[in-house]
Structures are given as C-alpha cells and as structure tokens.
Motif scaffolding. Structure first.
Motif, PDB file in Angstrom:
ATOM      1  N   LYS A   3      19.919  20.959   5.213  1.00  0.00           N
ATOM      2  CA  LYS A   3      18.541  21.257   4.439  1.00  0.00           C
ATOM      3  C   LYS A   3      18.281  20.472   3.455  1.00  0.00           C
ATOM      4  N   ALA A   4      19.512  20.543   2.533  1.00  0.00           N
ATOM      5  CA  ALA A   4      19.071  19.502   1.178  1.00  0.00           C
ATOM      6  C   ALA A   4      18.971  18.319   1.578  1.00  0.00           C
ATOM      7  N   ALA A   5      19.609  17.843   2.590  1.00  0.00           N
ATOM      8  CA  ALA A   5      19.458  16.266   3.028  1.00  0.00           C
ATOM      9  C   ALA A   5      18.138  16.126   3.533  1.00  0.00           C
ATOM     10  N   ALA A   6      17.359  16.776   4.278  1.00  0.00           N
ATOM     11  CA  ALA A   6      16.213  16.715   4.927  1.00  0.00           C
ATOM     12  C   ALA A   6      15.167  17.035   4.017  1.00  0.00           C
ATOM     13  N   ALA A   7      15.303  17.869   3.082  1.00  0.00           N
ATOM     14  CA  ALA A   7      14.313  17.880   1.960  1.00  0.00           C
ATOM     15  C   ALA A   7      14.276  16.899   0.938  1.00  0.00           C
ATOM     16  N   GLU A   8      15.588  16.344   0.462  1.00  0.00           N
ATOM     17  CA  GLU A   8      15.558  15.742  -0.881  1.00  0.00           C
ATOM     18  C   GLU A   8      15.968  14.409  -0.730  1.00  0.00           C
TER      19      GLU A   8
END
Length: 280
Positions: free
Chosen positions: A25-30
């Motif tokens: 999720k961190a990679a997908a969001a930021e």
C-alpha cells in the motif's frame, strides 16, 4: 496489533501478511504514482549528486512509519530519511525495543531515472537479531519475504539456490564506484582476478534477492547502513546463504563491522570472496 502477552514470533505468525500489505500500500500510494512522473522540485540531493532523495522516499517512509507502528505498538522505526534528519535515531538499533528498519526506495537513482530496478525494504529486528524481512519491487510487482527459521520466498515460491555451478566465474555485485572511497576501491580490487566476474551493484535490496535466487553468487559491499542490508541479509541467510565480514564474522546490523563484507549463496563462496578482498 500485538497483545500484551504475545511474543514477537506470535506477532509475526499473525501479522506477517499485514506487514506485506502495508508495504504494498505504501508503494501504491506514494511511490508508483511518481514513477517516471517526477517533477524537478520532487528530487533533492542529500550529501552530493549521487545521493538523491525524492518525495516518494519521504512520503513512503512516513506511510510505513505510521502503519508499522500501528501494527506493533511500542516498536520503533529506523528509516533512512528519518535518520538523515536526526542521526541519533539510528541508536535505536542498539536497544531492546523491536525495531522496524526501513528503506522506502532502495535504488533512488534508478527510480529517478525511470529504471524499474528499485525496491522497498522493511526488516524487523530486536537486540540486533534480524527476525523478518520484506523486499518489494513495485515496478516489477515482485515480493520476497523471510522469517527467521522459516525460509525465504519470492511470490510464495521457496528460494534455495545452493552453491554455484563448478567451473563458472563467480558473479559478484560490488559497491558502486560512485559510493566508494579510495581505500574501499583498493580493498575491492582483489575481486578483479581470474575466476571472478565483478560488476557495480544497482539496488542493494535487489542484489541480495539475486543472490537468494541464484542469479548472482555474492555481494561485496563496503558500507554499513542497516536499511540497505537488513532485509536482504536475512533473505540470503534463510535461502541457505552466508554473510561474512572481512574479519570472518557475520555482519551485524548494529554496526562496528570490519569492511568490506559479503553475502553469498553458500559458505564456501562467502569465504572465497572474503579471501580475495585486499587488506588496506
């Protein structure tokens, strides 16, 4: 969330998949929304032209700091960007509190240049012992995981490379010349010999994954920053590999290692690489 009477092993049994999801999720969001779309104002230098940081690095680390802290209350996050802002925070690796070791974008230079060879690295350690790790290459959608004593996996498939094929040159990824001192270059020159095929490394996390997969035979690195090494060292170890410093001891994420050091797909290869490194 860890319960009052729960051990770290029990926490990992319940929440390893939640950590993996937080990394994704961190990679997908930021990170991925900025991949190949970075504006000039989103890229800065830290210690020189080869030491870059982007808004993706900063924001992904903040995301992971919040998410990992919520999963394991009372834990501490030691992240590359937070330590750059406050070097004293690195000392948390020496304590008894569980520590998340985070590199939000390992291979920032590749990321800035639109190369997919970068990854997000997370490891969990306590009292200097690596307990679990996650290596995620978001542009390639590959996730490697390891839990101490339970093996190493890439997208759910167990990693077990075994020794290199006899008679073939050893494939060794070394510290990139842009990031090495003259003394370190001298030490690494020992690898330029018959039977070894050294090359400059890319993302450290992906170089460790290559060793764990058997695509590469060893690394030879000359710096200690825990966020670059922690996840990959456990991945290689759980795949059956070995890491050694030039003193012949396992690498310590808490520091004070005799450098350079290696991580290799088996002990014989690790000792061969260490034996070739020149004394300074």
């Amino acid at each position: 969330m860890i319960e009052d009477t729960e051990t770290i092993d029990e926490f990992l049994a319940r929440h390893a998949a939640d950590v993996q999801e937080a990394v994704r999720k961190a990679a997908a969001a930021e990170i991925m929304p900025r991949f190949r779309r970075l504006a000039a104002h989103e890229v800065d230098q830290k210690n020189g032209p080869h030491d870059l940081v982007t808004d993706a690095d900063r924001n992904a680390e903040l995301y992971l700091t919040e998410a990992l802290g919520a999963l394991l209350p009372g834990s501490i996050v030691v992240g590359e960007e937070a330590v750059h802002a406050n070097p004293a925070s690195y000392e948390a690796l020496q304590g008894d509190t569980p520590v998340w070791i985070v590199d939000p974008v390992d291979g920032t230079r590749q990321f800035v240049h639109g190369d997919p060879g970068f990854c997000t690295l997370v490891a969990l350690a306590q009292r200097g012992v690596l307990l679990a790790s996650w290596t995620y290459a978001p542009a390639l959608d590959r996730m490697a995981t390891a839990v101490r004593g339970q093996g190493a996996f890439l997208d759910g498939e167990r990693l077990r490379p075994g020794p290199p094929e006899p008679g073939r040159d050893l494939r060794v990824a070394t510290s990139h010349p842009d990031y090495t001192t003259d003394d370190q270059k001298q030490a690494l020159l020992g690898l330029w010999t018959e039977g070894v095929a050294p090359r400059a490394c890319g993302s450290a996390g992906l170089e460790y994954l290559a060793v764990a997969r058997g695509e590469s035979d060893a690394t030879a690195f000359s710096w200690e920053a825990a966020w670059d090494h922690a996840a990959g060292l456990l991945l290689v170890e759980e795949a059956g590999g070995v890491h050694l410093t030039r003193a012949g001891e396992p690498f310590r994420v808490t520091g004070h290692n005799t450098l350079p050091f290696t991580a290799a797909r088996d002990e014989a290869t690790a000792r061969r690489v260490i034996g070739l490194l020149r004394t300074q």
